[in-house]
Write an enzyme that holds these catalytic residues in place. Sequence first.
Site, PDB file in Angstrom:
ATOM      1  N   LYS A 113      -1.789 -22.947  24.004  1.00  0.00           N
ATOM      2  CA  LYS A 113      -2.073 -23.734  25.199  1.00  0.00           C
ATOM      3  C   LYS A 113      -3.379 -23.309  25.879  1.00  0.00           C
ATOM      4  O   LYS A 113      -3.995 -24.105  26.571  1.00  0.00           O
ATOM      5  CB  LYS A 113      -0.908 -23.663  26.176  1.00  0.00           C
ATOM      6  CG  LYS A 113       0.306 -24.394  25.612  1.00  0.00           C
ATOM      7  CD  LYS A 113       1.421 -24.522  26.617  1.00  0.00           C
ATOM      8  CE  LYS A 113       2.563 -25.341  26.045  1.00  0.00           C
ATOM      9  NZ  LYS A 113       3.296 -24.657  24.942  1.00  0.00           N
TER      10      LYS A 113
HETATM   11  C1  LIG Z   1       4.005 -25.353  23.956  1.00  0.00           C
HETATM   12  C2  LIG Z   1       4.264 -24.684  22.661  1.00  0.00           C
HETATM   13  C3  LIG Z   1       4.692 -25.402  21.527  1.00  0.00           C
HETATM   14  C4  LIG Z   1       4.991 -26.890  21.562  1.00  0.00           C
HETATM   15  O1  LIG Z   1       3.854 -27.688  21.738  1.00  0.00           O
HETATM   16  P1  LIG Z   1       3.962 -29.212  22.222  1.00  0.00           P
HETATM   17  O2  LIG Z   1       2.583 -29.630  22.516  1.00  0.00           O
HETATM   18  O3  LIG Z   1       4.832 -29.177  23.457  1.00  0.00           O
HETATM   19  O4  LIG Z   1       4.607 -29.984  21.128  1.00  0.00           O
HETATM   20  C5  LIG Z   1       4.858 -24.717  20.324  1.00  0.00           C
HETATM   21  N1  LIG Z   1       4.652 -23.385  20.249  1.00  0.00           N
HETATM   22  C6  LIG Z   1       4.252 -22.658  21.318  1.00  0.00           C
HETATM   23  C7  LIG Z   1       4.062 -21.191  21.170  1.00  0.00           C
HETATM   24  C8  LIG Z   1       4.043 -23.269  22.556  1.00  0.00           C
HETATM   25  O5  LIG Z   1       3.654 -22.529  23.609  1.00  0.00           O
END
Ligand SMILES: *Cc1c(COP(=O)(O)O)cnc(C)c1O
Length: 483
Positions: A113
């Site tokens: 993120k």
């Molecule tokens: C947020 C997250 C996801 C999922 O991603 P999306 O965009 O919500 O599908 C997967 N793995 C990790 C480590 C995350 O922080």
Amino acid sequence: MKYLSTRGGMEPARFTEILLGGLAPDGGLVVPERYPKIDDATLTRWRALPYAELAFEILRLYADDLPVEQLRRLCRETYTAEVFGSDEITPLAPLEPGLALLKLSNGPTLAFKDVAMQLLGALFEHVLREQKSELNILGATSGDTGSAAEYAMRGRAGIQVFMLSPYGRMSAFQTAQMYSLTDANVFNIAVDGVFDECQDLVKAVSNDLIFKRRHSIGTVNSINWARVAAQIVYYFKGYFAATRRNDERVSFTVPSGNFGNVLAGHIARQMGLPVSRLVVATNENDVLDEFIRTGRYRPRAARETHHTSSPSMDISKASNFERFVFDLAAHDAGRVRELWSALERDGRFDITGSAEAGRFPACGFASGRSTHADRVATIRATHERYGVVVDPHTADGLHVARNWREPGVTMICLETAQPAKFADTIREAIGSEAPRPAGYEGIEALPQRYERMPVDVERLKRYIADRTDALPSSVDCRWRADA
Ligand SMILES: *Cc1c(COP(=O)(O)O)cnc(C)c1O
């Protein structure tokens, strides 16, 4: 580029007008009117670009009302080796011929993120300064998203962050990551309750539209369009790293929750990136896997949502999914409204036999799910076979990817977090500690700063009001409270 609502009820708007918003005023999601097409010559030119320049080239197509030199500067300032650990920003790490990890988790909070959120911080600061306004970001977190937001917004002018987290319920590492921030614009609120209660508090404050408006409250959740746009970049980057010529194809496997990450892959593919398969990997919370296999979309109730060892994928509904359905419906907002009213009425919809089902195969999606035992076995096997330790989310992707490899097509699995964040599962899988990146050795011992609070809306509002300037109550509020 103009932006529309998936439900058709929004005046077309430009990028800087939608940047700070949440849901569209009609309850839909904001989408670009079209995806720009990338031709072969452009693809060849982009191959040679460093990450920040590639990000600039892609984002300028979507953020075309920002002055180009400003956007270029923001991209250059964001995507640096200092923040992301290497000049490549998202390096590709081959595991064996035809299988590689795309490492997205070398940012400050060690999860993917950061890649989008760091740029979002820079964009927010820039646009708020231009608009001479301020923003107070209110959110709830069980770990990952909140810390990525705090690290993206820390120290930025015109922005304050109020982040609620469940006191004593995050790992020591996650707690330390958030609570050790000492920036004056970051407020950690440790709630005596569980994550759902934190989220209810945020909703209660956001639903008070007068308070929301007076105190310029906003959010940075996963439906923010700029986050999706920033994620398109690493699909191109991964493709260039895995191929030498534009007639080669790759597939991507994406550990998924809210469908934000894989949606960016879908958009990259629609723009013309030569992608064979987009593999959606879920954990026990398998709404997306179910949709892709059956055509039925059935969000789960809170009590049906499992707490798993890949907690960032523990979702009941996939909040970005409506954007994809808008594409499947060939941009027919009336059809999207119809499907979402079915969803409200029946708790599900089914596209079997519809025009949407006819368009679905061309999108290249495949899917699968993992259990805790699958993830543990995958972490162990990956460690034994390649000497690499992966986190449980990435393990989920590797587990599902096995079924979807094709000869001559490299499968790129997105690494979404570092194993150090999930120490218990790593210990269970390999019997030793997860490697911890340099600079994070002693973070649990750093002094922590947070405000402890009971589950009390009025108390939370007072806390926020005491720390923000109130606007006159006549200021217009275009955006709805986010789901
Ligand atoms: C947020 C997250 C996801 C999922 O991603 P999306 O965009 O919500 O599908 C997967 N793995 C990790 C480590 C995350 O922080």
